[in-house]
Scaffold this motif. Sequence first.
Motif, short mmCIF file in Angstrom:
data_model
loop_
_atom_site.label_atom_id
_atom_site.label_comp_id
_atom_site.label_asym_id
_atom_site.label_seq_id
_atom_site.Cartn_x
_atom_site.Cartn_y
_atom_site.Cartn_z
N PHE A 195 52.20 55.21 -102.03
CA PHE A 195 52.26 53.94 -101.32
C PHE A 195 51.24 53.93 -100.19
N GLY A 196 50.66 52.78 -99.95
CA GLY A 196 49.77 52.59 -98.81
C GLY A 196 49.87 51.17 -98.31
N GLY A 197 49.41 50.95 -97.09
CA GLY A 197 49.48 49.63 -96.50
C GLY A 197 48.13 49.15 -96.01
N VAL A 198 48.12 48.54 -94.83
CA VAL A 198 46.87 48.04 -94.27
C VAL A 198 46.59 48.68 -92.92
N SER A 199 45.32 48.65 -92.56
CA SER A 199 44.78 49.09 -91.27
C SER A 199 44.74 50.62 -91.15
N CYS A 200 44.23 51.08 -90.00
CA CYS A 200 44.03 52.50 -89.77
C CYS A 200 43.84 52.72 -88.28
N ASN A 201 43.94 53.96 -87.85
CA ASN A 201 43.63 54.29 -86.46
C ASN A 201 42.24 54.92 -86.33
N PHE A 202 41.49 54.99 -87.42
CA PHE A 202 40.10 55.38 -87.42
C PHE A 202 39.26 54.18 -87.87
N ALA A 203 37.95 54.30 -87.72
CA ALA A 203 37.03 53.25 -88.18
C ALA A 203 35.86 53.92 -88.90
N CYS A 204 36.16 54.67 -89.95
CA CYS A 204 35.14 55.46 -90.64
C CYS A 204 34.12 54.55 -91.32
#
Length: 346
Positions: free
Chosen positions: A90-99
């Motif tokens: 499972f996965g969702g949206v967004s991240c705490n990184f900006a690779c």
Amino acid sequence: MSSFADREGVAADLVVETDDGLQCTACAHRCTLSPGQAGICDVRRNVDGELRLLTYGQVFDRPTGPPGTADPIEKKPLYHFHPTTRVLSFGGVSCNFACEFCQNNHISFAGPEDLELRDVSPEEAVESAATQDCAGVAWTYNEPTIYAEYVRDGARLAKEAGRYTAIVTNGYFTEEFVEEVGPYLDAANVDVKGFRDRPHVKHMGAKLQPTLDGAKLADEAGIHVELTYLTIPDLNDDAEEIREFAEWARDKLNPSVPVHFTRFHPDHEMRDRPATPVETLERAAAIARDEGLEFVYVGNMSGHEDNATRCPDCGAVWIRRHGFRASVAVDLDGACACGRPIDVVV
């Protein structure tokens, strides 16, 4: 749009009150939020003095059918953890990184209102694992730390149902995260995106040290840890940088931690570099072995001989892999013919 988008989310538990606002303690950014303000992750927000997780139970998934995606555990990649089994992802949206090179940028750079999301409760996620004959449940694709409470609740139920649990993560989590979620996690693949802080900040939007600390915290908590090092030409493939990474993995974790040097492919905002030459990956693997790491793999290279798990003492093949297909050549509950215990979780 998911029905959750019409609500203000679910109360988050990883938070402390400060004089300046609510400080989120899920990830190492430790954002302090005033009313109405969202964190770097864009999914944790101060709503009228209460920290809310806006995407609790929201996943990026097909709209019908059993929720989640059944993956080989080797795809995570987790090579020393329940090989040949399937894990419901499972996965969702967004991240705490900006690779800049993110291959999942369609979800990791999206906010809660940008995509059609599907409501999947922790109970439904675990039920779907049974329906799809998956031995475990994983939270992956985007960074699971940012929806920690959802991972915790799903992982707890999964373990109660006799299934293993795993995350694929950038490791940018806190002691509080490990205390809250760690008791229900069995495995983590931690993506170390280089070993120099300056380019880490420039190209990933976050400091390096918290990722290293997170991997160590997970290991100390008894979570099975494997490391992935995405090897990017002219960014983090310098021999000395690879050597320092290998030394850290050996000394701060242990010589038996599985390490995956994976091939970079141009994507998102980093299309100015070629795919990683196989010679670069092989050199990185050789350096890591020279520094005493016992289980080193070349990833994103289907059919490469360094995808097999071999006994570090005698060289016997324990597990063969081609792509995401694996076949076990020995009794993983026993010992190698040479007497060495087999370092694989089954």
